[in-house]
Design a protein around this motif. Structure first.
Motif, PDB file in Angstrom:
ATOM      1  N   ALA A  16      68.284  59.933  46.215  1.00  0.00           N
ATOM      2  CA  ALA A  16      67.937  59.255  47.474  1.00  0.00           C
ATOM      3  C   ALA A  16      67.836  57.750  47.292  1.00  0.00           C
ATOM      4  CB  ALA A  16      66.623  59.803  48.003  1.00  0.00           C
ATOM      5  N   LYS A  17      67.985  57.061  48.419  1.00  0.00           N
ATOM      6  CA  LYS A  17      67.803  55.611  48.399  1.00  0.00           C
ATOM      7  C   LYS A  17      66.381  55.305  48.848  1.00  0.00           C
ATOM      8  CE  LYS A  17      69.853  51.461  50.479  1.00  0.00           C
ATOM      9  NZ  LYS A  17      69.050  50.580  49.654  1.00  0.00           N
ATOM     10  N   LEU A  18      65.665  54.535  47.998  1.00  0.00           N
ATOM     11  CA  LEU A  18      64.277  54.236  48.325  1.00  0.00           C
ATOM     12  C   LEU A  18      64.170  52.825  48.897  1.00  0.00           C
ATOM     13  CD1 LEU A  18      62.580  55.712  45.118  1.00  0.00           C
ATOM     14  CD2 LEU A  18      62.924  56.819  47.329  1.00  0.00           C
ATOM     15  N   ARG A  19      63.090  52.580  49.579  1.00  0.00           N
ATOM     16  CA  ARG A  19      62.853  51.237  50.117  1.00  0.00           C
ATOM     17  C   ARG A  19      62.808  50.221  48.988  1.00  0.00           C
ATOM     18  NH1 ARG A  19      57.899  50.199  51.916  1.00  0.00           N
ATOM     19  NH2 ARG A  19      57.006  52.209  51.341  1.00  0.00           N
ATOM     20  N   ASP A  20      63.226  49.020  49.276  1.00  0.00           N
ATOM     21  CA  ASP A  20      63.183  47.950  48.281  1.00  0.00           C
ATOM     22  C   ASP A  20      61.767  47.370  48.249  1.00  0.00           C
ATOM     23  OD1 ASP A  20      63.813  45.987  46.471  1.00  0.00           O
ATOM     24  OD2 ASP A  20      64.584  44.619  48.023  1.00  0.00           O
ATOM     25  N   ALA A  21      60.906  48.003  47.474  1.00  0.00           N
ATOM     26  CA  ALA A  21      59.508  47.553  47.417  1.00  0.00           C
ATOM     27  C   ALA A  21      58.949  47.919  46.054  1.00  0.00           C
ATOM     28  CB  ALA A  21      58.682  48.220  48.516  1.00  0.00           C
ATOM     29  N   LYS A  22      57.891  47.212  45.670  1.00  0.00           N
ATOM     30  CA  LYS A  22      57.203  47.581  44.429  1.00  0.00           C
ATOM     31  C   LYS A  22      56.113  48.571  44.783  1.00  0.00           C
ATOM     32  CE  LYS A  22      58.184  44.048  41.186  1.00  0.00           C
ATOM     33  NZ  LYS A  22      57.720  42.932  40.357  1.00  0.00           N
ATOM     34  N   PHE A  23      56.168  49.753  44.205  1.00  0.00           N
ATOM     35  CA  PHE A  23      55.167  50.759  44.523  1.00  0.00           C
ATOM     36  C   PHE A  23      54.027  50.671  43.516  1.00  0.00           C
ATOM     37  CE2 PHE A  23      59.225  52.228  46.234  1.00  0.00           C
ATOM     38  CZ  PHE A  23      58.876  52.365  47.563  1.00  0.00           C
ATOM     39  N   ILE A  24      53.190  49.669  43.734  1.00  0.00           N
ATOM     40  CA  ILE A  24      52.042  49.453  42.857  1.00  0.00           C
ATOM     41  C   ILE A  24      50.786  49.333  43.718  1.00  0.00           C
ATOM     42  CG2 ILE A  24      53.320  48.322  40.987  1.00  0.00           C
ATOM     43  CD1 ILE A  24      52.527  45.622  42.201  1.00  0.00           C
ATOM     44  N   THR A  25      49.645  49.560  43.088  1.00  0.00           N
ATOM     45  CA  THR A  25      48.396  49.423  43.840  1.00  0.00           C
ATOM     46  C   THR A  25      48.083  47.937  44.008  1.00  0.00           C
ATOM     47  OG1 THR A  25      46.956  49.286  41.915  1.00  0.00           O
ATOM     48  CG2 THR A  25      47.477  51.498  42.711  1.00  0.00           C
ATOM     49  N   ALA A  26      47.002  47.657  44.746  1.00  0.00           N
ATOM     50  CA  ALA A  26      46.548  46.271  44.901  1.00  0.00           C
ATOM     51  C   ALA A  26      46.187  45.665  43.543  1.00  0.00           C
ATOM     52  CB  ALA A  26      45.349  46.216  45.843  1.00  0.00           C
ATOM     53  N   SER A  27      45.909  46.530  42.565  1.00  0.00           N
ATOM     54  CA  SER A  27      45.573  46.048  41.225  1.00  0.00           C
ATOM     55  C   SER A  27      46.796  45.962  40.322  1.00  0.00           C
ATOM     56  CB  SER A  27      44.554  46.984  40.577  1.00  0.00           C
ATOM     57  OG  SER A  27      43.380  47.019  41.342  1.00  0.00           O
ATOM     58  N   THR A 238      40.945  43.214  39.030  1.00  0.00           N
ATOM     59  CA  THR A 238      41.525  44.456  39.544  1.00  0.00           C
ATOM     60  C   THR A 238      40.380  45.407  39.880  1.00  0.00           C
ATOM     61  OG1 THR A 238      41.547  45.504  37.386  1.00  0.00           O
ATOM     62  CG2 THR A 238      43.485  44.192  37.959  1.00  0.00           C
ATOM     63  N   ALA A 239      40.736  46.525  40.521  1.00  0.00           N
ATOM     64  CA  ALA A 239      39.724  47.543  40.847  1.00  0.00           C
ATOM     65  C   ALA A 239      39.093  48.079  39.561  1.00  0.00           C
ATOM     66  CB  ALA A 239      40.368  48.680  41.641  1.00  0.00           C
ATOM     67  N   LEU A 240      39.926  48.314  38.572  1.00  0.00           N
ATOM     68  CA  LEU A 240      39.414  48.849  37.310  1.00  0.00           C
ATOM     69  C   LEU A 240      38.478  47.858  36.620  1.00  0.00           C
ATOM     70  CD1 LEU A 240      39.326  50.882  34.986  1.00  0.00           C
ATOM     71  CD2 LEU A 240      41.444  49.879  34.115  1.00  0.00           C
ATOM     72  N   GLN A 241      38.866  46.606  36.604  1.00  0.00           N
ATOM     73  CA  GLN A 241      37.986  45.594  35.990  1.00  0.00           C
ATOM     74  C   GLN A 241      36.657  45.513  36.736  1.00  0.00           C
ATOM     75  OE1 GLN A 241      40.606  42.252  36.262  1.00  0.00           O
ATOM     76  NE2 GLN A 241      41.570  42.621  34.284  1.00  0.00           N
ATOM     77  N   GLU A 242      36.722  45.572  38.054  1.00  0.00           N
ATOM     78  CA  GLU A 242      35.478  45.544  38.834  1.00  0.00           C
ATOM     79  C   GLU A 242      34.563  46.689  38.401  1.00  0.00           C
ATOM     80  OE1 GLU A 242      35.922  46.426  43.020  1.00  0.00           O
ATOM     81  OE2 GLU A 242      33.769  46.385  43.332  1.00  0.00           O
ATOM     82  N   GLU A 433      40.176  37.655  31.680  1.00  0.00           N
ATOM     83  CA  GLU A 433      40.813  38.830  32.291  1.00  0.00           C
ATOM     84  C   GLU A 433      40.916  38.663  33.813  1.00  0.00           C
ATOM     85  OE1 GLU A 433      41.484  42.254  31.283  1.00  0.00           O
ATOM     86  OE2 GLU A 433      41.315  41.934  29.127  1.00  0.00           O
ATOM     87  N   ILE A 434      39.833  38.164  34.405  1.00  0.00           N
ATOM     88  CA  ILE A 434      39.803  38.016  35.865  1.00  0.00           C
ATOM     89  C   ILE A 434      40.773  36.921  36.309  1.00  0.00           C
ATOM     90  CG2 ILE A 434      38.356  37.341  37.837  1.00  0.00           C
ATOM     91  CD1 ILE A 434      35.974  38.608  36.273  1.00  0.00           C
ATOM     92  N   ALA A 435      40.770  35.791  35.596  1.00  0.00           N
ATOM     93  CA  ALA A 435      41.657  34.690  35.987  1.00  0.00           C
ATOM     94  C   ALA A 435      43.126  35.123  35.886  1.00  0.00           C
ATOM     95  CB  ALA A 435      41.397  33.459  35.125  1.00  0.00           C
ATOM     96  N   GLU A 436      43.440  35.908  34.851  1.00  0.00           N
ATOM     97  CA  GLU A 436      44.825  36.380  34.705  1.00  0.00           C
ATOM     98  C   GLU A 436      45.206  37.312  35.845  1.00  0.00           C
ATOM     99  OE1 GLU A 436      44.854  36.057  29.859  1.00  0.00           O
ATOM    100  OE2 GLU A 436      45.147  38.043  30.772  1.00  0.00           O
ATOM    101  N   ALA A 437      44.289  38.214  36.198  1.00  0.00           N
ATOM    102  CA  ALA A 437      44.577  39.155  37.293  1.00  0.00           C
ATOM    103  C   ALA A 437      44.736  38.406  38.620  1.00  0.00           C
ATOM    104  CB  ALA A 437      43.468  40.202  37.402  1.00  0.00           C
ATOM    105  N   ALA A 438      43.886  37.398  38.838  1.00  0.00           N
ATOM    106  CA  ALA A 438      43.959  36.624  40.086  1.00  0.00           C
ATOM    107  C   ALA A 438      45.290  35.882  40.172  1.00  0.00           C
ATOM    108  CB  ALA A 438      42.806  35.619  40.151  1.00  0.00           C
TER     109      ALA A 438
END
Lengths: 547, 137
Positions: A16-27, A238-242, A433-438
């Motif tokens: 199948a052809k998938l949408r052109d998007a990155k399927f990642i969480t907000a983190s 990220t959520a995990l870091q929080e 870690e936080i500055a890199e994620a931001a």
């Protein structure tokens, strides 16, 4: 699951052809396209989930959850003079809010009086200005402190503001043991994220343990710390870091109190947590569920707490301020509603929903009302609170919950390797870690790998932002300075001086600071005077300035 | 070799929210600017002092506390007193369009509100630098 059917699905997907998007969480974590029984094959219901109100509390801290009692709707408020905020509190209570939450201005948060040169331009701007007990008396005028619970977002000078609250209650005839509420009092996340620190970490931890010790004996219904991930997340984690950094902070407070010789089952039931609810719906729900499980397991197994109430991770949630956009601000109402839903599905005990205009200023009355109504619609119209933890057993959510727990355990190991939370702060682990994620998150937006509606997608050309903003007049500062100077003329200055001397002695001699601070508060010693006295003993913290 | 544009990224006042300042500092560095980060809790005097000592081309203030109507005019005044005419004062943070217009009219460079693009800020600084007349090389 039928393996033939699964194979067929895989083949269909491959073609199948998938949408052109990155399927990642907000983190930035990759998301499973389809979760199946395979995703949670090692899950053991009794061991990993259990029942609500029972160990390990993955499904919630109460047996009845929202059928027993809805979450507390608690809107954070504070601006201008104490009179201004007192009016807003009464407005919120009249509109059905069930608890108070005080926002102080930056000078108060930093332990500076309204007339301090550093306070210029900042008095009453980000919150309410409180320099002395006189301000606090006005702030709670006509609000019976035995009837409301009050949360105060105050950290470095928390001990002083709690003393003011106790003194106001006494004047109302309310006893210390009747007081219900919370002081945020979480200094570790200040070094890590929000940076409103005053003293170095070691004396700061001592002050917190003083408060835990005092409150355990005298204010049994008071939450002594609200261990906060909110600010860590707002700083860009990220959520995990929080999740991991907040819990690590919590364990550091517990270890400090144990070192003082306090009994874990005496103080642990009064610890509470405060999390952020960000845009990624399922990731947030998994974070809340994992938090309860990790905490219960550590409290029971590592720290040996015996009482069930010591194992409970109770938490407040605020929707994520950093996700709001200045562009098309009405869209923020929708973002907030989804984030609020995630918090409730995650089993929060109380909730603040942000107002749509908060990227630009403190919220207007209309915007605050819509934010409160958003919670009321969720509570009374959607049916969501009728059933407990409805996402339990979801292949996807349980798998995410497991991953959150594993990821947090890895961070705990990293922190332990550096010698614990304070050494890790001093080595800049969290900050880096936080500055890199931001930075990663911002680059995703810059590069259009992540879309924010109204900002880098679906923009309105030539948008003119037309919302009514709450303006803080410069007269607030003049009024507050005037009131403070009048107070300093009227009070018994000899008494203030001798109590400040006693405070200094108590700090030097390692005596519990709470009783003398309550006395000084009653004598109308100011926040700035008490903080400056303590600075003479404890010094001030300076952080490294790398980026 | 072309001279790198030197930028002081500074946090003014009591505000400790440094996410934006750090993200901007990293982005500027990766865009090829020489970046000096002031650290937290700087007074206008301290910022102007650092700008002179470090011989920067640009002062970029990050401010989220609402004190911008106090901070920017003070820095402008100090810059004038010290004859720092060829230095750009820019910045970003939580500021309404009205406030931004007022500050720009007082003599700041372009100011960036919430949701602004980092690339745009970089392009703006480059454009300003290339068009400001003879300096550097």
């Amino acid at each position: 699951m039928d393996p033939k059917a699964f194979k067929r699905w895989q083949q269909e997907v491959a073609k199948a052809k998938l949408r052109d998007a990155k399927f990642i969480t907000a983190s930035g974590e990759p998301v499973e396209m389809l979760a199946t029984p395979e995703s949670i094959k090692d899950l053991d219901y009794d061991r990993d989930l259990g029942l609500p109100g029972q160990y390990p509390f993955t499904r919630g801290v109460h047996a009845t959850m929202y059928r027993g009692r809805l979450w507390t709707m608690r809107q954070f408020a504070g601006f201008g003079t104490p009179e201004d905020t007192n009016r807003r509190f009464k407005y919120l209570l009249e509109n059905g809010q069930t608890g108070l939450s005080v926002a102080f201005d930056l000078p108060t948060l930093m332990g500076r009086d309204a007339d301090d040169p550093w306070s210029e331009g900042e008095v009453g701007v980000c919150g309410v200005s409180v320099s002395s007990l006189r301000d606090m008396e006005i702030l709670f005028d006509g609000i019976p402190l035995d009837k409301v619970s009050t949360s105060m977002t105050i950290n470095s000078p928390a001990i002083i503001l709690l003393a003011f609250y106790i003194a106001v209650a006494e004047k109302q005839g309310v006893k210390q043991e009747q007081l219900r509420g919370t002081v945020q009092n979480d200094i570790l996340k200040e070094y890590i994220a929000q940076k409103e620190y005053i003293f170095p970490p070691t004396p700061s931890m001592r002050i917190i343990v003083d408060m835990i010790e005092y409150c355990t004996e005298h204010l049994p219904q008071w939450n002594t710390i609200s261990i906060s991930g909110y600010h860590i997340r707002e700083a860009g984690s990220t959520a995990l870091q929080e999740l991991a950094f907040t819990l690590a902070d919590g364990f550091a407070y517990i270890e400090a109190a144990l070192e003082r010789g306090l009994d874990i089952d005496a103080f642990a039931p009064r610890l509470s947590f405060f999390f952020n609810s960000h845009n990624d719906f399922f990731e947030e729900i998994a974070k809340f569920r994992a938090a309860r499980r990790i905490y219960a397991r550590r409290m029971k197994e590592k720290y040996g707490a015996k009482k069930e109430s010591s194992w409970l991770l109770r938490f407040h949630t605020q929707t994520a301020g950093c996700t709001l956009t200045a562009q098309q601000p009405e869209n923020n109402i929708v973002r907030v509603a989804y984030q609020a839903l995630a918090a409730v599905l995650g089993g929060t005990q109380s909730l603040h929903t942000n107002s749509m205009d908060e990227t630009l200023a403190l919220p207007s009355e209309k915007a605050v009302k819509i934010a409160l109504r958003t919670q009321q619609i969720l509570a009374y119209e959607t049916g969501v609170p009728h059933t407990i933890d409805p996402l339990a057993g979801s292949y996807f959510v349980e798998n995410l919950t497991n991953k959150m727990e594993q990821g947090a355990e890895e961070y705990f190991r990293k922190i332990e390797e550096l010698g614990g939370v304070i050494p890790a702060i001093e080595k800049g682990l969290f900050q880096r870690e936080i500055a890199e994620a931001a930075y990663r998150y911002q680059l995703e937006i810059e590069n259009n790998d992540r879309y924010i509606v109204g900002v880098n997608a679906f923009q309105d050309k030539d948008e003119k932002i037309e919302i009514l903003l709450l303006q803080i007049s410069p007269e607030v500062e003049q009024e507050q300075v005037k009131r403070l100077q009048q107070l300093k003329r009227e009070r018994d200055n000899n008494k203030v001086q001798s109590l400040l001397k006693e405070l200094k002695q108590a700090a030097i001699e390692n005596r519990n600071l709470m009783p003398v601070i309550i006395e000084a508060a009653k004598a109308y010693a100011t926040v700035g005077e008490m903080v400056n006295t303590l600075k003479e003993v404890f010094g001030e913290y300076q952080e490294p300035t790398d980026f | 070799m072309e001279k790198k544009i030197r930028v002081l990224v500074a946090k003014a006042g009591l505000d400790g929210h440094d996410r934006g300042a750090k993200v901007v500092a990293s982005f500027f560095r990766d865009a090829g600017f020489e970046v000096i980060y002031s650290g937290l809790r700087q007074t206008p005097q301290m910022i102007v002092q650092t700008a002179m000592q470090e011989d920067v081309d640009v002062i970029a203030i990050s401010i989220l506390s609402g004190a911008h109507m106090t901070v920017f005019p003070k820095i402008l005044k100090l810059m004038k007193e010290n004859k720092m005419n060829d230095i750009l004062l820019t910045g970003g943070g939580i500021m309404s369009d009205d406030d931004i217009e007022k500050l720009q009219a007082m003599g700041t460079g372009r100011l960036f509100g919430p949701g602004s693009s980092l690339k745009e800020a970089v392009e703006y600084i480059r454009y300003w630098y290339e068009n400001k007349g003879a300096k550097g090389e």
